[in-house]
Design an enzyme around this catalytic site. Structure first.
Site, PDB file in Angstrom:
ATOM      1  N   PRO A 244       0.763  -1.222   0.028  1.00 23.26           N
ATOM      2  CG  PRO A 244      -0.140  -0.869   2.123  1.00 23.26           C
ATOM      3  CD  PRO A 244       0.780  -1.919   1.384  1.00 23.26           C
ATOM      4  CG  ASP A 418       4.669  -0.785   3.117  1.00 23.49           C
ATOM      5  OD1 ASP A 418       3.456  -1.111   3.503  1.00 23.49           O
ATOM      6  OD2 ASP A 418       5.179  -2.120   2.931  1.00 23.49           O
ATOM      7  CG  HIS A 419      -0.329   3.907   4.943  1.00 18.72           C
ATOM      8  ND1 HIS A 419      -0.074   4.122   6.359  1.00 18.72           N
ATOM      9  CD2 HIS A 419      -1.248   5.106   4.763  1.00 18.72           C
ATOM     10  CE1 HIS A 419      -0.744   5.122   6.664  1.00 18.72           C
ATOM     11  NE2 HIS A 419      -1.519   5.732   5.919  1.00 18.72           N
ATOM     12  NE  ARG A 420       2.566  -3.862   3.629  1.00 18.05           N
ATOM     13  CZ  ARG A 420       3.279  -4.895   2.841  1.00 18.05           C
ATOM     14  NH1 ARG A 420       2.709  -6.247   2.952  1.00 18.05           N
ATOM     15  NH2 ARG A 420       4.323  -4.829   2.292  1.00 18.05           N
ATOM     16  CB  ILE A 422       6.011   4.479   7.017  1.00 16.34           C
ATOM     17  CG1 ILE A 422       7.483   3.828   6.984  1.00 16.34           C
ATOM     18  CG2 ILE A 422       6.321   6.146   6.819  1.00 16.34           C
ATOM     19  CD1 ILE A 422       8.301   3.877   6.021  1.00 16.34           C
TER      20      ILE A 422
END
Ligand code: CAO
Length: 446
Positions: A244, A418-420, A422
């Site tokens: 993501p 990476d939104h998982r 950060i």
């Protein structure tokens, strides 16, 4: 010992396939069934194994050669007379009187390079399977899996004795792409986050790729896609689908840094080393990674692996496609050394001479389009990293200093993350800190 000719056997409909890998060299002692070369058409790659044990006397093909059924691969000093049991020739070609003509059976490793959308059949995939032993696969299949980032331990082999073929690796990639499964790491993470596996969410449900006869609309030309482009396409596709991504844009005032860079290059004119803005960016990113360690990390199941080394990848544009050489231990090197290494690695990349070791191990990557142009872009994260910095061409802009507009040289920054791992606030802080360092490089020392 008798000298025997190893030739390309019947390889089905494939004619004029390209030799892409030489797996043995003269003087090598090889076993029967050992792979000798890999050949590739636009649809499949095949390993040509030896049907005999012996000593390689002379290789008769070179990388890039086109071969077909009957082409001579190499001359072999066969081990023992038992090895020379007569077998029908692979192709009706003339053989010298003192040589024995020996056919070999190819290991067909079809890895169709198209149709990466969802397919109901996923033969190469063993969801969640983890073998305790080292997976059974040839060196070239291992290499292929490494290039695609496929964990071999999760792949079910369909070959003899569970041997993993390139087709299995491709099938696994298809499974991941289609959303039918994820890697163990991603599954574990998914379970950890929601208590459910991805199968609950289903596949991507995409339409099949449009099949169009373009020649109906006008003249066309067809070109083979270079191998590196196909490999990087598969990697980019996976990274785009599985991570993501979010991208934050910002600007850094590099007026003073650029003046320093130009002055340094003038002073060092005779040294032959040109200091580039990218070398300063690498140093500045190292400082930012030290302050924000989550950006120098990788997901591993429920855990985050925080790297205590600073190996920095940089995207290099080459005639064959995009490559990412790596500057190792950039924290321990000065800007001059980084500039020197970067120009050597970029040259090797353009000449297609980078070794796998020179392209692996990066914790963070920078993609610079500064020498070309543009304003901002959205770089795709180079998995298993969790962030990438894109930079475009700097330009003079009027900047308000509280009293007046002053001309400043501004560098556009685009940080994809990476939104998982950060959050947006951390990404904004990273960019602000990076811009501060680039604005006043003395901060690197703090
Ligand atoms: N702003 C303004 N000018 C810049 C700049 C920037 N951000 N970055 C570089 N330049 C200038 C350089 O100073 C140099 O100018 P001079 O020739 O006058 O000194 C010129 O642009 C060319 O620089 P370069 O591209 O040769 O050198 P580099 O260190 O900036 O980059 C490399 C090296 C290998 C990264 C680059 O050649 C390259 O391949 N870039 C493309 C990367 C890419 O394709 N990214 C996209 C990936 S996603 O598909």
């Amino acid at each position: 010992m008798a000298t025997i000719e190893i030739k390309v056997p019947d390889i089905g409909d494939f004619a004029d396939v390209t030799v892409i890998e030489l797996m043995v060299k003269p003087g090598d002692a090889i076993k029967a069934e050992q792979s000798l070369i890999t050949v590739e058409s636009d649809k499949a790659s095949m390993e040509i194994p030896s049907s005999h044990a012996g000593l390689v006397k002379e290789i008769k093909v070179a990388l890039g050669d086109k071969v077909r059924e009957g082409s001579l691969v190499l001359l072999l000093e066969a081990e023992g007379s038992a090895a020379l049991a007569p077998t029908p020739p692979a192709a009706p070609t003339a053989s010298s009187e003192k040589s024995t003509n020996v056919p070999v059976a190819p290991v067909l490793q079809a890895h169709t390079a198209t149709d990466l959308v969802a397919t109901p059949e996923l033969p190469g995939h063993a969801p969640g399977a983890m073998s305790a032993d080292l997976p059974h696969a040839s060196p070239s299949v291992r290499k292929f899996a490494r290039e695609l980032g496929v964990p071999l331990k999760e792949v079910r082999g369909s070959g003899p004795k569970g041997r993993i073929t390139a087709e299995d690796v491709q099938g696994f990639t298809r499974a991941v792409m289609s959303g039918a499964t994820q890697t163990i790491a991603a599954q574990a993470q998914n379970k950890g986050a929601s208590g459910a596996t991805v199968s609950d969410g289903g596949g991507l449900g995409l339409l099949a790729w449009p099949q169009v006869d373009f020649s109906k609309f006008g003249p066309i030309e067809r070109r083979d896609r270079p191998r590196i482009k196909k490999i990087s396409a598969a990697n980019l596709h996976r990274n785009w689908v599985m991570i993501p991504h979010v991208t934050n844009h910002d600007d850094a005032d590099i007026t003073d840094l650029e003046a320093f860079r130009v002055a340094t290059n003038k002073e060092n004119e005779k040294s032959g080393v040109k200091v580039t803005m990218l070398a300063f960016l690498i140093k500045a990113c190292v400082a930012a990674l030290k302050k924000f360690p989550d950006f120098n990390a990788s997901i591993d199941g429920d855990q985050l692996v925080l790297k205590q080394y600073y190996h920095m990848g940089f995207a290099a544009d080459t005639p064959n496609g995009l490559m990412v050489p790596v500057i190792r231990d950039a924290d321990q090197k000065g800007v001059l050394q980084i500039s020197r290494e970067m120009s050597e690695l970029a040259l090797k990349a353009r000449e297609g001479k980078l070794s796998p070791g020179e392209m692996s191990g990066a914790g963070f990557t920078i993609s610079s389009l500064g020498g070309i142009g543009g304003r901002y872009f959205t770089p795709i994260i180079n998995a298993p990293e969790v962030a990438i910095l894109g930079v475009c061409k700097s330009r003079m802009e009027p900047v308000w200093d509280g009293k007046a507009f002053v001309p400043r040289l501004m560098l556009p920054l685009s940080l994809s993350w990476d939104h998982r791992v950060i959050d947006g606030a951390a990404a904004a802080r990273f960019n602000v800190y990076l811009a501060q360092i680039l604005g006043d490089f003395r901060r690197v020392l703090l």
